[in-house]
Design an enzyme around this catalytic site. Structure first.
Site, mmCIF file in Angstrom:
data_model
loop_
_atom_site.group_PDB
_atom_site.id
_atom_site.type_symbol
_atom_site.label_atom_id
_atom_site.label_comp_id
_atom_site.label_asym_id
_atom_site.label_seq_id
_atom_site.Cartn_x
_atom_site.Cartn_y
_atom_site.Cartn_z
ATOM 1 C CG ASP A 92 58.343 86.503 13.215
ATOM 2 O OD1 ASP A 92 57.214 86.528 13.733
ATOM 3 O OD2 ASP A 92 59.198 85.638 13.516
ATOM 4 C CG HIS A 93 54.406 84.510 12.978
ATOM 5 N ND1 HIS A 93 55.734 84.494 13.310
ATOM 6 C CD2 HIS A 93 53.983 83.228 13.087
ATOM 7 C CE1 HIS A 93 56.097 83.258 13.621
ATOM 8 N NE2 HIS A 93 55.049 82.475 13.480
ATOM 9 C CG ASP A 152 57.659 80.093 16.455
ATOM 10 O OD1 ASP A 152 56.800 80.678 15.786
ATOM 11 O OD2 ASP A 152 58.374 79.179 15.989
ATOM 12 N NE ARG A 177 56.055 72.335 12.551
ATOM 13 C CZ ARG A 177 56.029 73.081 13.651
ATOM 14 N NH1 ARG A 177 55.357 74.208 13.658
ATOM 15 N NH2 ARG A 177 56.664 72.701 14.734
ATOM 16 C CB SER A 199 52.399 75.890 15.543
ATOM 17 O OG SER A 199 52.436 77.111 16.223
ATOM 18 N NE ARG A 226 49.526 77.488 15.068
ATOM 19 C CZ ARG A 226 49.488 77.267 13.742
ATOM 20 N NH1 ARG A 226 48.361 76.963 13.155
ATOM 21 N NH2 ARG A 226 50.579 77.355 13.023
#
Length: 774
Positions: free
Chosen positions: A118-119, A183, A465, A660, A662
């Site tokens: 999806d990213h 995520d 965000r 995030s 990440r």
């Protein structure tokens, strides 16, 4: 206690089947069953030990303890060892997670796991064209993820399937589940009564490897909802209000648990919206109690059997009467007004009625250039229906959007259903562009053409965000977050000065009219249209599957183990950068165009801290090289220090690493020679990610000591030979004039986390234990 002694599960063994019924966790894993009886057994053990009523959060968390009889339990202090039910990964983070899993040497994941593409889809021309372009550009990465999934037993959702969190809500979350996802908005699944927690890839690898997963025992913040939502007020306004109360770090270390009579006035997808944005207040996760709205959603998404089983165990899926929260916030939904938060931070809350005046006073642009609806936060059928209801009124009076307008469906199922039911066409008629079922502009995947970089402008979104530059890489874009229906109304008016509750629009006939509050179905009257089949089942035996990573690839790179701790104190470290103010994971490891390098650690490390503001000169991506005295980019300076064999540290401010999940924001400093990050405070996920990669995240015992360290100083961390849980470390600051001073630094390491540091990373430690056990 070593992970080896806690037990590494080599292969997945299905839980004991429920005696009352065998109900699959998902249609996609018919032989993996929900095990409420084990949950019940663990809850009863813990309740007897603690001898008090339990919150819903505690029931589900403690119900997944690896050893409920002996686990030390103290909110906010002890570390829990947990056995989550499943793992979910989005494609940007799945690359590094799967590379780490490959490096572990294990043959297959130990729990049901999925990858969601999806990213990597950039919003440019519209859904179909953008999807085709993404498949072409990212073919190497998609092939890697698909083949890795097939080899290691991971389900693969192809590009175009939709956003990970909407897919999870539709297919995988259920009341009482414990799911971890790579995520930060994984808590979206709390809208279905699950404990769903965002983590870094290394945490996901632990769970996929069958190792008990560690989490600091969360505090529980109760949000009591009374009254009833009505009119223009939406579920989004609940979390926008809570964000204004708690701020971006007020939920750190806590689960937000919603309860009270007002809960029943919120749809299941509305509850998911609220839980989703709990990430913006630093919460570990958020959750709602099981109720009729969840049951209705489960039935409509083909999971009536799960709802029936949940009904039988409902006493474990709601809080105990008389349970105690660490903090309680009360919100009367009947009095709650529509909100809009921003710019530049998601906790700057304003009533929609006030935002125009506030914007004029602050000098924010009031003309709206683009309105954007969708995202993992607000892309449900109900969201699209309420937006379409607003658009339909404007069209009836001959109006279209004055602002540009985009729509992002949350999943292929949502896209197909809103096409069938006419919502998509209404939104197009009012001027909207329907984008691909993906994250798109919400995460910076937006090829924006209507402004130049540096041009001051305003956008309004239904996203989560709005950090500086997040959506379009333009630091002068003032992004505001609100509900989809408010975005739609403001886009029609074209200005922040419009309040749909009180203000009038002028129709094409010159007559004034007022928009009515939108009304739309919570769920489609017909069944959902599933759309195209986009799921790839993992084969029963993937051992013969080949996973291809070219040694010359610029997108993928196999991992090399990080170096072990040498047993010595860290002496005379240089300071790479002393960060001024807010430093999110977007500042540490930017997304947008950098997403293409998420599977190549060396390449993506070229974005290290390029968005952080250097306190020495007030600039981004400009730091002094202490060895040459020249100013240059942060990554180049870090690489120079690494080449010269010099260790370095970063000094940060409050809530360092918010945003995030990440883990690249931890992998990159480690890869380029960093050893220590010292801050006033950390965001939860980032602190854990740093520990996983063998770095030392430390906090000032006295936050004022932040002012004692200057970018030209050298630092030594003393006491690592006696590194122990709860024992502070000393930091000796050496100033250029030869003077020294000592400050104390705190940490939150437990015994196993100290072993990660000593081994060089959590992955190194896992491999050491595997070697010993074999």
């Amino acid at each position: 206690m070593h992970a080896l002694n806690r037990g590494i599960r080599r292969y997945h063994v299905s839980p004991a089947l429920c005696q009352r019924a065998k109900v699959a966790m998902s249609h996609f894993e018919p032989n993996e069953y929900i095990n409420y009886e084990k949950l019940e057994k663990n809850i009863n053990i813990v309740r007897k030990r603690l001898d008090r009523p339990l919150t819903l959060s505690e029931k589900i968390v403690y119900g997944h303890l690896d050893d409920p009889a002996k686990q030390e339990i103290e909110r906010g202090k002890t570390y829990l060892r947990l056995r989550p039910d499943r793992v979910a990964m989005q494609d940007a983070t799945a690359q590094m997670a799967m590379l780490q899993f490959i490096s572990s040497g294990l043959p297959k994941v130990a729990v049901p796991s999925t990858i969601h593409c999806d990213h990597l889809i950039e919003a440019q021309l519209g859904g179909e064209k953008d999807l085709r372009r993404a498949k072409d550009i990212n073919q190497e990465v998609y092939n890697f993820l698909a083949t890795a999934g097939a080899k290691y037993g991971v389900g693969f959702w192809k590009p175009g399937s939709g956003i990970i969190h909407q897919i999870i809500l539709e297919n995988y979350s259920y009341p009482g589940v414990m799911l971890i996802g790579t995520d930060s908005h994984t808590p979206n699944g709390g809208g279905l009564g699950g404990i769903c927690i965002g983590v870094g890839g290394a945490d996901a690898v632990d769970v996929m490897a069958g190792i008990p997963w560690e989490l600091k025992c969360p505090k529980v913040i109760g949000v009591k909802l009374t009254g009833k939502l009505s009119g223009w007020t939406s579920p989004k306004d609940v979390i926008l209000k809570v964000a204004g109360i708690l701020t971006v770090k007020g939920g750190t270390g806590a689960i937000i648990e919603y309860h009270g009579p007002g809960v029943d006035s919120i749809s299941c997808t509305g509850m998911a919206t609220i839980c989703n944005m709990g990430a913006e207040i630093g919460a570990t996760t958020s959750i709602f109690p099981y109720n009729a709205r969840m049951k209705k959603y489960l039935g409509k998404t083909g999971r009536a059997d799960i709802a029936a089983l949940a009904d039988e165990f409902k006493q474990h899926l709601v809080p105990d009467s008389g349970c105690q929260y660490d903090q309680v916030i009360e919100i009367n939904l009947s009095e709650l007004k529509p909100h809009i938060n921003g710019p530049f931070t998601p906790d700057l809350a304003h009533p929609v009625s006030d935002i125009g005046a506030v914007a004029e006073k602050e000098g924010w642009p009031v003309d709206i250039r683009v309105g954007l609806i969708g995202s993992c936060t607000n892309s449900s059928y109900e969201d699209m229906g309420r937006s379409a209801a607003v658009a339909k009124q404007a069209l009836a009076h001959g109006l279209k959007c004055k602002s540009k307008f985009t729509i992002t469906p949350g999943s292929e199922q949502i896209r197909a259903t809103i096409e069938r039911d006419g919502y998509a066409e209404i939104l197009r008629e009012v001027g909207g562009l329907v984008l691909a079922n993906a994250c798109g502009p919400c995460i910076g995947q937006w090829d924006r053409k209507d402004i130049k970089k540096g041009e001051k402008n305003t956008i309004v979104t239904s996203y989560n965000r709005n950090f500086t530059g997040r959506n379009d890489a333009n630091p002068e874009t003032h992004a505001f977050v609100t509900s989809p229906e408010i975005v739609t109304a403001l886009s029609i008016a074209g200005t922040l000065k419009f309040n749909p509750e009180t203000d009038y629009l002028t129709g094409a006939d010159g007559k004034k009219f007022k928009l009515e509050a939108p009304d739309a179905d919570e769920l489609p009257k017909l069944e959902f249209d599933p759309g195209q089949d986009t799921y790839q089942y993992p084969p029963k035996d993937g051992s013969g599957q080949h996973v291809d990573v070219s040694p010359t690839s610029q997108r993928l790179q196999l991992l090399e183990p990080f170096d072990k701790w040498d047993g010595k104190d860290l002496e005379d470290m240089l300071i790479l950068i002393k960060v001024k103010g807010k430093c999110t994971t977007d500042h540490i490891s930017a997304a947008g165009p950098w997403l293409k390098f998420r599977g190549h650690l060396d390449n993506i490390s070229n974005n290290l801290l390029i968005g952080a503001i250097n306190i020495e000169n007030g600039k981004a991506n400009s730091v002094r090289n202490a060895l040459t005295q020249e100013f240059g980019p942060v990554p180049d300076t870090a690489r120079y220090y690494k080449k010269m064999g010099v260790k370095w540290a970063v000094i940060g401010d409050e809530n360092y690493g918010e945003g995030s999940s990440r883990e690249h924001a931890a992998l990159e400093p480690r890869h380029l020679g960093g050893r220590v990050i010292i801050t006033k405070s950390f965001a939860r996920i980032h602190e854990t990610n740093l520990k996983k990669q063998g770095l030392l995240p430390l906090t000032f015992a006295d936050p004022a000591d932040y002012n004692k360290i200057h970018p030209v100083d050298k630092l030594s961390i003393v006491g690592l030979k006696d590194f122990a849980p709860g024992k502070p470390l000393k930091c000796i600051i050496k100033h250029p004039n030869g003077s020294q001073e000592t400050i104390m630094l705190n940490h939150t390491f437990n015994e196993s986390q100290i072993e990660w540091f000593q081994a060089g990373s959590a992955l190194n430690r896992m491999k050491e234990l595997q070697q010993k056990s074999s």
